[in-house]
Design a protein around this motif. Structure first.
Motif, PDB file in Angstrom:
ATOM      1  N   GLY A 226       0.792  -1.230   0.000  1.00 46.03           N
ATOM      2  CA  GLY A 226       0.000   0.000   0.000  1.00 46.03           C
ATOM      3  C   GLY A 226       0.817   1.269   0.000  1.00 46.03           C
ATOM      4  N   VAL A 227       2.107   1.187  -0.366  1.00 44.77           N
ATOM      5  CA  VAL A 227       2.932   2.387  -0.487  1.00 44.77           C
ATOM      6  C   VAL A 227       3.379   2.495  -1.945  1.00 44.77           C
ATOM      7  N   SER A 228       4.093   3.566  -2.254  1.00 42.83           N
ATOM      8  CA  SER A 228       4.478   3.782  -3.641  1.00 42.83           C
ATOM      9  C   SER A 228       5.559   2.797  -4.080  1.00 42.83           C
ATOM     10  N   GLU A 229       5.666   2.621  -5.383  1.00 50.14           N
ATOM     11  CA  GLU A 229       6.717   1.763  -5.928  1.00 50.14           C
ATOM     12  C   GLU A 229       8.092   2.294  -5.540  1.00 50.14           C
ATOM     13  N   TYR A 230       8.234   3.627  -5.556  1.00 53.44           N
ATOM     14  CA  TYR A 230       9.512   4.243  -5.193  1.00 53.44           C
ATOM     15  C   TYR A 230       9.904   3.892  -3.759  1.00 53.44           C
ATOM     16  N   THR A 231       8.918   3.948  -2.833  1.00 47.77           N
ATOM     17  CA  THR A 231       9.210   3.611  -1.437  1.00 47.77           C
ATOM     18  C   THR A 231       9.694   2.174  -1.316  1.00 47.77           C
ATOM     19  N   GLY A 232       9.041   1.261  -2.027  1.00 44.01           N
ATOM     20  CA  GLY A 232       9.476  -0.130  -1.995  1.00 44.01           C
ATOM     21  C   GLY A 232      10.889  -0.303  -2.520  1.00 44.01           C
ATOM     22  N   LEU A 233      11.229   0.415  -3.590  1.00 46.57           N
ATOM     23  CA  LEU A 233      12.588   0.338  -4.131  1.00 46.57           C
ATOM     24  C   LEU A 233      13.608   0.885  -3.137  1.00 46.57           C
ATOM     25  N   GLN A 234      13.217   1.932  -2.383  1.00 48.51           N
ATOM     26  CA  GLN A 234      14.121   2.477  -1.369  1.00 48.51           C
ATOM     27  C   GLN A 234      14.363   1.470  -0.250  1.00 48.51           C
ATOM     28  N   TRP A 235      13.336   0.704   0.109  1.00 49.44           N
ATOM     29  CA  TRP A 235      13.511  -0.315   1.143  1.00 49.44           C
ATOM     30  C   TRP A 235      14.592  -1.316   0.746  1.00 49.44           C
ATOM     31  N   THR A 236      14.633  -1.674  -0.531  1.00 49.65           N
ATOM     32  CA  THR A 236      15.594  -2.697  -0.963  1.00 49.65           C
ATOM     33  C   THR A 236      17.040  -2.234  -0.796  1.00 49.65           C
ATOM     34  N   LYS A 237      17.247  -0.933  -0.576  1.00 53.24           N
ATOM     35  CA  LYS A 237      18.603  -0.393  -0.419  1.00 53.24           C
ATOM     36  C   LYS A 237      19.030  -0.288   1.045  1.00 53.24           C
ATOM     37  N   VAL A 238      18.139  -0.634   1.972  1.00 54.13           N
ATOM     38  CA  VAL A 238      18.448  -0.499   3.397  1.00 54.13           C
ATOM     39  C   VAL A 238      19.564  -1.470   3.785  1.00 54.13           C
ATOM     40  N   LYS A 239      20.600  -0.938   4.432  1.00 53.14           N
ATOM     41  CA  LYS A 239      21.733  -1.744   4.876  1.00 53.14           C
ATOM     42  C   LYS A 239      21.631  -2.017   6.376  1.00 53.14           C
ATOM     43  N   GLU A 240      22.369  -2.998   6.824  1.00 54.37           N
ATOM     44  CA  GLU A 240      22.397  -3.319   8.249  1.00 54.37           C
ATOM     45  C   GLU A 240      23.067  -2.192   9.030  1.00 54.37           C
ATOM     46  N   LYS A 241      22.542  -1.906  10.215  1.00 55.89           N
ATOM     47  CA  LYS A 241      23.128  -0.892  11.085  1.00 55.89           C
ATOM     48  C   LYS A 241      23.449  -1.524  12.429  1.00 55.89           C
ATOM     49  N   ARG A 242      24.670  -1.284  12.896  1.00 56.37           N
ATOM     50  CA  ARG A 242      25.118  -1.843  14.170  1.00 56.37           C
ATOM     51  C   ARG A 242      25.544  -0.738  15.123  1.00 56.37           C
ATOM     52  N   GLU A 243      25.387  -1.019  16.396  1.00 54.41           N
ATOM     53  CA  GLU A 243      25.946  -0.189  17.459  1.00 54.41           C
ATOM     54  C   GLU A 243      26.769  -1.117  18.333  1.00 54.41           C
TER      55      GLU A 243
ATOM     56  N   ASP B 176      28.290  -4.415  19.071  1.00 54.76           N
ATOM     57  CA  ASP B 176      27.933  -5.769  18.645  1.00 54.76           C
ATOM     58  C   ASP B 176      26.434  -5.929  18.425  1.00 54.76           C
ATOM     59  N   LYS B 177      25.675  -4.885  18.704  1.00 49.66           N
ATOM     60  CA  LYS B 177      24.219  -4.981  18.630  1.00 49.66           C
ATOM     61  C   LYS B 177      23.726  -4.555  17.252  1.00 49.66           C
ATOM     62  N   VAL B 178      22.874  -5.373  16.654  1.00 48.88           N
ATOM     63  CA  VAL B 178      22.246  -5.031  15.376  1.00 48.88           C
ATOM     64  C   VAL B 178      20.961  -4.273  15.682  1.00 48.88           C
ATOM     65  N   VAL B 179      20.919  -2.994  15.318  1.00 48.90           N
ATOM     66  CA  VAL B 179      19.733  -2.185  15.599  1.00 48.90           C
ATOM     67  C   VAL B 179      18.815  -2.096  14.386  1.00 48.90           C
ATOM     68  N   ARG B 180      19.333  -2.479  13.219  1.00 57.14           N
ATOM     69  CA  ARG B 180      18.485  -2.494  12.021  1.00 57.14           C
ATOM     70  C   ARG B 180      18.992  -3.565  11.072  1.00 57.14           C
ATOM     71  N   ARG B 181      18.115  -4.466  10.694  1.00 56.36           N
ATOM     72  CA  ARG B 181      18.490  -5.519   9.753  1.00 56.36           C
ATOM     73  C   ARG B 181      18.478  -4.989   8.333  1.00 56.36           C
ATOM     74  N   ALA B 182      19.364  -5.517   7.522  1.00 53.98           N
ATOM     75  CA  ALA B 182      19.358  -5.168   6.106  1.00 53.98           C
ATOM     76  C   ALA B 182      18.127  -5.779   5.438  1.00 53.98           C
ATOM     77  N   PHE B 183      17.704  -5.176   4.339  1.00 56.96           N
ATOM     78  CA  PHE B 183      16.599  -5.744   3.579  1.00 56.96           C
ATOM     79  C   PHE B 183      17.039  -7.099   3.030  1.00 56.96           C
ATOM     80  N   PRO B 184      16.125  -8.069   2.949  1.00 55.62           N
ATOM     81  CA  PRO B 184      16.519  -9.404   2.465  1.00 55.62           C
ATOM     82  C   PRO B 184      17.207  -9.349   1.102  1.00 55.62           C
ATOM     83  N   ALA B 185      18.159 -10.215   0.922  1.00 50.47           N
ATOM     84  CA  ALA B 185      18.874 -10.284  -0.355  1.00 50.47           C
ATOM     85  C   ALA B 185      17.958 -10.874  -1.428  1.00 50.47           C
ATOM     86  N   PRO B 186      18.104 -10.419  -2.666  1.00 50.99           N
ATOM     87  CA  PRO B 186      17.260 -10.969  -3.737  1.00 50.99           C
ATOM     88  C   PRO B 186      17.596 -12.431  -4.010  1.00 50.99           C
ATOM     89  N   ARG B 187      16.569 -13.190  -4.401  1.00 52.75           N
ATOM     90  CA  ARG B 187      16.766 -14.593  -4.747  1.00 52.75           C
ATOM     91  C   ARG B 187      17.363 -14.729  -6.145  1.00 52.75           C
TER      92      ARG B 187
END
Length: 452
Positions: free
Chosen positions: A301-318, A320-331
């Motif tokens: 229910g969001v724009s195509e552009y927003t979905g494409l931006q999600w695919t670029k999200v990288k993992e973020k750590r502080e 040893d703690k992972v505070v944000r997971r990367a978007f799943p890798a493409p199959r």
């Protein structure tokens, strides 16, 4: 944040100009017990205060300076009367005590000593016994206009010594205490440069400059120790430390991590929640559903552009703690396709508001919205913190909100700099109810039309 009941706001420079003091005096006043707290506002995060509260505090504690800020010939409210009325020395003692903020009159001996000085600090009497004038007087008298000119005279405040300074009962923070922060980064044991910048609301360049400064704590394997950084800032960047402390206190909400009780409550909610809508038949039959990159946004229910931006999200750590997971890798890469179940899990975890709208279960927030008056004014820092913490669990950069605002993806500011309304603001502000309404209704971009 500017409280809803604030009327006119003033900076330290405004206070100094109005009450005829220098900014050093004002800086000292801010350390005295009861002086009104300030709120960061404007592009430079300048502290502003409620003008009425400042005036009230000065009237009670520093009446001499308070009188200088009153646009009146009779700031102390001395009794009305004719200019040639005759008054006694005891009358003048009472008025002088009132002007000095005392509950008792000034001793007559004090005023007599003023008259004996060379040059005299107080004018002599206009009438004395046996002067042959009418009406006859039996003691020294002054005309009311003479007495009032003396009481309302320009005054200089004597610098207080250490012994005269009020004793504050407030305790300083412990040397090893952690600084309350705008974001979750300050709650970790170790910080990186960006976390330091976020904690103290400074630029990344400033934080990197601190790291290079002599005496700054050494970085360990997991980054910089938060307590050591707090201690260094407290000792070497006192103004930044005080501002950060005040901002943390004024935010009115500590972004606490989920407790065991919260997790239990969440589990209860999940058990009580309605069953999710049926998945497509292909998935129900056990087939591996695939999504192309272009299908991700529209699916939720969001724009195509927003979905494409999600695919670029990288993992973020502080550390040893992972505070944000990367978007799943493409199959697969030609075309780029993603496992639908992996994408669903990522959206549910990292975009809970979008997931809730997709499933029709209502708004889901990572953290509850802080309590506060609906008419409180939130600046762009507050907006970025509230939106980020409730939807992602980490504060957004103010540049993100600024970009959203420019594109019409968030409500336009309720208040702008120099819009002629009260309290005066120095940059864009939103009412708390506007921000919260947006957070609770948000699914994607483009919900707000052109500015009216």
């Amino acid at each position: 944040m500017i409280p809803a009941d604030a009327d006119e706001l003033v900076t330290s420079q405004d206070i100094a100009e109005k009450y005829e003091a220098n900014e050093g005096n004002v800086a000292y006043w801010t350390t005295l017990p009861g002086f009104p707290e300030g709120w960061p506002s404007g592009p430079g995060r300048t502290l502003v205060r409620d003008a009425a509260l400042v005036d009230e505090w000065l009237k009670e504690n520093l009446p001499v300076h308070w009188a200088k800020g009153q646009d009146s010939d009779n700031p102390f409210g001395l009794p009305a009367g004719g200019p040639k009325d005759l008054v006694t020395l005891s009358d003048i003692c009472a008025w002088e005590g009132k002007a000095l903020g005392r509950t008792e009159p000034v001793p007559e001996a004090t005023l007599r000593s003023y008259m004996s000085k060379k040059p005299p600090k107080m004018p002599g009497p206009d009438r004395v016994p046996g002067d042959g004038k009418a009406p006859e007087v039996t003691e020294r008298r002054w005309f009311r206009e003479t007495a009032y000119a003396f009481v309302n005279r320009p005054r200089r405040m004597r610098r207080q010594t250490k012994a005269e300074e009020p004793v504050s009962t407030a305790q300083a923070p412990a040397a090893g205490s952690a600084l309350p922060s705008r974001s979750s980064t300050a709650r970790t044991e170790h910080l990186d440069a960006q976390a330091i910048a976020t904690t103290y609301s400074v630029s990344g360049q400033t934080a990197r400059g601190w790291i290079r400064a002599e005496g700054f704590p050494e970085a360990g394997e997991r980054g910089y120790n938060a307590a050591d950084v707090d201690e260094w800032v407290r000792e070497n960047r006192r103004r930044t430390w005080v501002t950060a402390q005040r901002r943390a206190q004024l935010s009115g909400h500590a972004w606490a991590g989920p407790s065991a009780a919260d997790e239990d409550a969440g589990a209860e909610k999940k058990r009580a929640a309605p069953a999710p809508a049926a998945e497509p038949a292909a998935e129900a039959q056990g087939e591996q559903a695939q999504l192309t990159a272009e299908m991700i946004g529209p699916r939720y229910g969001v724009s195509e552009y927003t979905g494409l931006q999600w695919t670029k999200v990288k993992e973020k750590r502080e550390g040893d703690k992972v505070v944000r997971r990367a978007f799943p890798a493409p199959r697969s890469t030609q075309p780029r396709t993603y496992d639908q179940r992996e994408v669903d899990a990522w959206v549910e975890k990292h975009r809970p508001h979008v997931w809730a709208a997709f499933k029709g279960t209502g708004p889901a927030l990572v953290h509850d919205l802080p309590e506060g008056d609906p008419r409180d004014l939130l600046d762009i820092y507050d907006f970025a913190e509230v939106l980020g913490m409730t939807t992602r669990g980490e504060a957004l950069a103010r540049e993100t909100i600024r970009a959203y605002h420019a594109r019409g993806q968030v409500p336009y500011a309720d208040r702008t700099a120099d819009d002629g309304k009260k309290p005066r603001v120095f940059q864009d502000h939103w009412y708390r109810e506007t921000v919260y309404g947006f957070v609770l209704s948000r699914r994607g971009s483009g919900r707000f039309g052109p500015r009216r």
